[in-house]
Design a protein around this motif. Structure first.
Motif, PDB file in Angstrom:
ATOM      1  N   VAL A  13       0.862  -1.200  -0.060  1.00 50.71           N
ATOM      2  CA  VAL A  13      -0.017  -0.096   0.044  1.00 50.71           C
ATOM      3  C   VAL A  13       1.096   1.329  -0.052  1.00 50.71           C
ATOM      4  N   ALA A  14       2.125   1.345   0.539  1.00 52.24           N
ATOM      5  CA  ALA A  14       2.904   2.418   0.802  1.00 52.24           C
ATOM      6  C   ALA A  14       3.469   2.520  -0.484  1.00 52.24           C
ATOM      7  N   VAL A  15       3.751   1.437  -1.202  1.00 50.11           N
ATOM      8  CA  VAL A  15       4.623   1.670  -2.704  1.00 50.11           C
ATOM      9  C   VAL A  15       3.651   2.245  -3.620  1.00 50.11           C
ATOM     10  N   GLU A  16       2.213   1.609  -3.566  1.00 46.81           N
ATOM     11  CA  GLU A  16       1.187   2.423  -4.488  1.00 46.81           C
ATOM     12  C   GLU A  16       0.728   3.745  -4.153  1.00 46.81           C
ATOM     13  N   THR A  17       0.708   4.120  -2.776  1.00 50.56           N
ATOM     14  CA  THR A  17       0.573   5.541  -2.302  1.00 50.56           C
ATOM     15  C   THR A  17       1.454   6.487  -2.914  1.00 50.56           C
ATOM     16  N   ALA A  18       2.655   6.053  -2.472  1.00 48.82           N
ATOM     17  CA  ALA A  18       3.782   7.102  -3.020  1.00 48.82           C
ATOM     18  C   ALA A  18       4.007   6.895  -4.709  1.00 48.82           C
ATOM     19  N   ARG A  19       3.661   5.844  -5.358  1.00 48.53           N
ATOM     20  CA  ARG A  19       3.516   5.907  -6.639  1.00 48.53           C
ATOM     21  C   ARG A  19       2.622   6.924  -7.302  1.00 48.53           C
ATOM     22  N   ASN A  41       9.800   5.141  -0.769  1.00 48.42           N
ATOM     23  CA  ASN A  41      10.899   5.602  -1.805  1.00 48.42           C
ATOM     24  C   ASN A  41      10.803   4.795  -3.032  1.00 48.42           C
ATOM     25  N   LYS A  42      10.340   3.522  -3.085  1.00 47.66           N
ATOM     26  CA  LYS A  42      10.290   2.649  -4.051  1.00 47.66           C
ATOM     27  C   LYS A  42       9.240   3.269  -5.039  1.00 47.66           C
ATOM     28  N   GLY A  43       8.075   3.590  -4.387  1.00 47.09           N
ATOM     29  CA  GLY A  43       6.897   4.072  -5.100  1.00 47.09           C
ATOM     30  C   GLY A  43       7.100   5.345  -5.770  1.00 47.09           C
ATOM     31  N   ALA A  44       7.970   6.156  -4.991  1.00 51.42           N
ATOM     32  CA  ALA A  44       8.157   7.379  -5.872  1.00 51.42           C
ATOM     33  C   ALA A  44       8.901   7.218  -7.173  1.00 51.42           C
TER      34      ALA A  44
END
Length: 184
Positions: A13-19, A41-44
């Protein structure tokens, strides 16, 4: 939380949110370490956005995660928290430990006391935050330690698109310093 494993649903969820935030033009600033910080950071990076890590020197060095593209290093937590407050457009808080709570309540206190513009604070993980929110309502509000309106200083959701909507709405309505100021 630095302790969140890649297999934890909150990591994804954090990856998707940041993306989503990165794709909408919002820089992502984390503590630069592993776990949820790494996920954000990965999502960004996946969203082709700015990925910043504000790392802290600890006795057992956590190291900077591989998705940080701009790094800053701090010796003291209070200096790092000041940098988060100064350069943040919003706080998106995922399940974590004492450090997470420290940063969350620092942000809420600064907003409550008018020391910073009221930028959005979004708690992600309804089930995780449920007990804290209930305690705030049933204990702190009931004992008049905080005002009932203080519960409006934050949002709780499980949906990355809802996080984006809240932050974009704050920027559009001019109710916060979202998107203003520093060259991002």
């Amino acid at each position: 939380s630095a302790r969140t494993a890649g297999s934890d649903p909150h990591y994804q969820v954090a990856v998707e949110t940041a993306r989503l935030l990165a794709q909408a033009g919002f820089p992502v600033i984390t503590g630069g370490g592993p776990g949820i910080m790494e996920a954000a950071n990965k999502g960004a990076v996946e969203g082709q956005g700015i990925s910043i890590g504000c790392n802290i020197e600890l006795p057992h060095e956590q190291g900077t995660n591989q998705y940080v593209r701009r790094s800053m290093y701090f010796r003291f937590f209070f200096v790092r928290k000041t940098m988060f407050a100064k350069y943040s457009m919003a706080f998106v808080v995922f399940p974590g430990g004492f450090g997470t709570l420290d940063e969350l309540f620092e942000a809420l206190t600064l907003i409550q006391t008018g020391k910073v513009s009221g930028f959005p604070v979004v708690l992600v993980g309804k089930a995780y935050w449920e007990g804290l929110v209930r305690w705030l309502k049933d204990t702190m509000v009931e004992e008049k330690k905080i005002d009932p309106s203080d519960l409006q200083l934050f949002h709780v959701t499980d949906d990355p698109r809802e996080v984006l909507r809240i932050i974009e709405e704050a920027r559009t309505n001019g109710k916060s310093n979202v998107g203003e100021g520093v060259d991002r």
